[in-house]
Design a protein around this motif. Structure first.
Motif, PDB file in Angstrom:
ATOM      1  N   ARG A   1      34.408  59.495  22.644  1.00  0.00           N
ATOM      2  CA  ARG A   1      33.412  59.702  23.298  1.00  0.00           C
ATOM      3  C   ARG A   1      32.348  58.313  22.933  1.00  0.00           C
ATOM      4  O   ARG A   1      31.420  59.385  22.130  1.00  0.00           O
ATOM      5  N   SER A   2      32.181  57.152  22.566  1.00  0.00           N
ATOM      6  CA  SER A   2      31.329  56.681  21.928  1.00  0.00           C
ATOM      7  C   SER A   2      31.882  55.154  23.015  1.00  0.00           C
ATOM      8  O   SER A   2      32.793  54.759  23.576  1.00  0.00           O
ATOM      9  N   PRO A   3      30.665  53.999  23.171  1.00  0.00           N
ATOM     10  CA  PRO A   3      31.192  52.671  23.458  1.00  0.00           C
ATOM     11  C   PRO A   3      31.875  52.097  23.846  1.00  0.00           C
ATOM     12  O   PRO A   3      32.781  52.114  21.838  1.00  0.00           O
ATOM     13  N   VAL A   4      32.692  51.599  23.562  1.00  0.00           N
ATOM     14  CA  VAL A   4      34.393  51.135  23.303  1.00  0.00           C
ATOM     15  C   VAL A   4      34.207  50.312  22.399  1.00  0.00           C
ATOM     16  O   VAL A   4      35.328  50.113  21.294  1.00  0.00           O
ATOM     17  N   LYS A   5      33.209  49.021  22.486  1.00  0.00           N
ATOM     18  CA  LYS A   5      33.048  48.234  21.415  1.00  0.00           C
ATOM     19  C   LYS A   5      32.373  49.031  19.658  1.00  0.00           C
ATOM     20  O   LYS A   5      33.170  48.401  18.611  1.00  0.00           O
ATOM     21  N   ALA A   6      31.648  49.937  20.036  1.00  0.00           N
ATOM     22  CA  ALA A   6      31.455  50.675  18.666  1.00  0.00           C
ATOM     23  C   ALA A   6      33.418  51.695  18.422  1.00  0.00           C
ATOM     24  O   ALA A   6      32.783  51.186  16.904  1.00  0.00           O
ATOM     25  N   ALA A   7      33.956  52.128  18.977  1.00  0.00           N
ATOM     26  CA  ALA A   7      34.943  51.998  18.788  1.00  0.00           C
ATOM     27  C   ALA A   7      36.107  50.791  18.129  1.00  0.00           C
ATOM     28  O   ALA A   7      36.993  50.880  17.211  1.00  0.00           O
ATOM     29  N   LEU A   8      36.078  49.639  18.582  1.00  0.00           N
ATOM     30  CA  LEU A   8      36.132  48.637  18.411  1.00  0.00           C
ATOM     31  C   LEU A   8      36.222  48.031  16.627  1.00  0.00           C
ATOM     32  O   LEU A   8      37.027  47.618  15.658  1.00  0.00           O
ATOM     33  N   LEU A   9      34.707  48.535  16.441  1.00  0.00           N
ATOM     34  CA  LEU A   9      34.040  47.982  14.744  1.00  0.00           C
ATOM     35  C   LEU A   9      34.702  48.769  14.004  1.00  0.00           C
ATOM     36  O   LEU A   9      34.028  49.240  12.707  1.00  0.00           O
ATOM     37  N   ASP A  10      34.612  50.060  14.417  1.00  0.00           N
ATOM     38  CA  ASP A  10      35.639  51.285  13.805  1.00  0.00           C
ATOM     39  C   ASP A  10      35.976  50.545  12.431  1.00  0.00           C
ATOM     40  O   ASP A  10      37.318  50.934  13.531  1.00  0.00           O
ATOM     41  N   GLN A  11      36.491  50.503  11.735  1.00  0.00           N
ATOM     42  CA  GLN A  11      37.437  50.117  10.797  1.00  0.00           C
ATOM     43  C   GLN A  11      38.641  51.666  10.550  1.00  0.00           C
ATOM     44  O   GLN A  11      39.851  51.193  10.046  1.00  0.00           O
ATOM     45  N   SER A  12      38.132  52.558  10.697  1.00  0.00           N
ATOM     46  CA  SER A  12      39.453  53.611   9.822  1.00  0.00           C
ATOM     47  C   SER A  12      39.829  53.998  11.605  1.00  0.00           C
ATOM     48  O   SER A  12      40.855  54.531  11.537  1.00  0.00           O
ATOM     49  N   LEU A  13      39.967  52.810  12.934  1.00  0.00           N
ATOM     50  CA  LEU A  13      40.641  53.076  14.064  1.00  0.00           C
ATOM     51  C   LEU A  13      41.545  52.033  14.513  1.00  0.00           C
ATOM     52  O   LEU A  13      42.578  52.247  15.079  1.00  0.00           O
ATOM     53  N   VAL A  14      41.019  51.216  13.949  1.00  0.00           N
ATOM     54  CA  VAL A  14      41.255  49.406  13.944  1.00  0.00           C
ATOM     55  C   VAL A  14      40.920  48.717  12.840  1.00  0.00           C
ATOM     56  O   VAL A  14      39.784  48.802  13.129  1.00  0.00           O
ATOM     57  N   SER A  15      41.202  48.332  12.258  1.00  0.00           N
ATOM     58  CA  SER A  15      40.760  47.075  10.992  1.00  0.00           C
ATOM     59  C   SER A  15      40.490  45.728  12.023  1.00  0.00           C
ATOM     60  O   SER A  15      41.698  45.216  12.219  1.00  0.00           O
TER      61      SER A  15
END
Length: 292
Positions: free
Chosen positions: A171-185
């Motif tokens: 539940r966050s902006p998609v860009k924040a998810a892309l920048l989250d290195q624990s989700l995809v690095s």
DNA sequence: CAAGCCTCCTGCTTGC
DNA sequence: TGCAAGCAGGAGGCTT
């Protein structure tokens, strides 16, 4: 700003020269560059002197060189402005030189220097630990400080569907998810903006509101832009990013959105916009990438 | 636990 | 001309 393609260019440059070389001397000129090393700089040097190095590895933006016969590796992160450069021994110290390693390989001695203007990067000697998703494979071990970093999209073991599902739970902006290195690095601000532009997705769209199809497409665009940037030697904006021989990459000329505020969208001609987002900037086309 | 803000840091650019 | 504020952002720690 080194992201995955830039770090991979550095890894590729180090590989043929560093593999099998022995560390003969270590000089730490700025202790701040050892921020992620647990011991003192003397202890850092002691752990490395005499060590024989194996082939450099990478996950996301982290780079490491395993030490032969030990469960340890020399780990590097370039941060915003870190560089690893080959130098002739005795050559004049470049500006912002933080750490110097003198290596001895089959062709004699040479230096690998860590240069870092903004000191966000770091070197460390760290223990190799099992990867959470491959606990029984010794070849998959990663440094302790990399255990929480997700695999990157160029990793053969990257699980596309698990990523798609995990991103769509955010539940966050998609860009924040892309920048989250624990989700995809491996994705930083530049390639996030480029992949979103290619996918025609607005950076602020809620991740949990995207279709699986859209997220799969976005992942494909991340891979495409990474692959193209890699071929072109990475993105060099200023003098901050260069390869191990000090040469700039060419991908900055191929950027469609990042750094192009006010210039026409290459697809539709609408002036591109730049807006603040999470303490940095987001570049996007207000026509191709709509919020809803 | 997840999400978002703050801090680390230097040098270049912008504004008064 | 000089000085200060603004800007660049990867990652981790902290707060909410």
């Amino acid at each position: 700003m080194p992201e995955l393609p830039e770090v991979e260019v550095v890894r590729l440059g180090l590989e043929p020269v560093v593999t099998g070389a022995v560390v003969r001397a270590v000089e730490v000129l700025d202790e701040r560059s050892l921020r992620r090393h647990e011991g003192s700089s003397e202890q850092f040097a002691g752990l490395l002197e005499g060590a024989r190095l194996e082939a450099p590895r990478r996950r996301g933006k982290f780079l490491w060189v395993p030490i032969e016969g030990r469960d340890e590796a020399l780990v590097g992160h370039l941060g915003m402005s870190g560089q690893l450069l080959f130098r002739e021994p005795g050559a004049a110290a470049p500006r912002h030189l933080r750490v110097r390693l003198t290596l001895e390989g089959p062709n004699g001695r040479y230096d690998v220097v860590f240069v870092d203007q903004r000191v966000f990067g770091s070197l460390a000697v760290d223990v190799l630990r099992p990867a959470p998703d491959a606990p029984d494979d010794p070849a998959e071990r990663v440094p302790g400080q990399v255990v929480h970093i997700a695999r990157d999209p160029l990793d053969a073991r990257f699980d596309d569907e698990a990523f798609v599902a995990a991103l769509r739970r955010r539940r966050s902006p998609v860009k924040a998810a892309l920048l989250d290195q624990s989700l995809v690095s491996g994705i930083g601000n530049i390639y996030a903006d480029e992949a979103l532009w290619r996918a025609r997705v607005h950076f602020a769209r809620q991740a949990d509101g995207l279709s699986a199809r859209t997220v799969r497409g976005l992942l494909g665009h991340v891979r495409d832009v990474f692959a193209q940037a890699l071929v072109e030697g990475g993105t060099s904006f200023d003098a901050q990013y260069v390869n191990v021989n000090g040469q700039a990459g060419y991908f900055a000329h191929s950027l469609n959105a990042y750094g192009r505020e006010g210039q026409p969208c290459p697809r539709c001609g609408t002036p591109l916009r730049r807006v603040p987002f999470a303490n940095r900037s987001s570049h996007f086309c207000p026509r191709c990438q709509r919020l809803r």
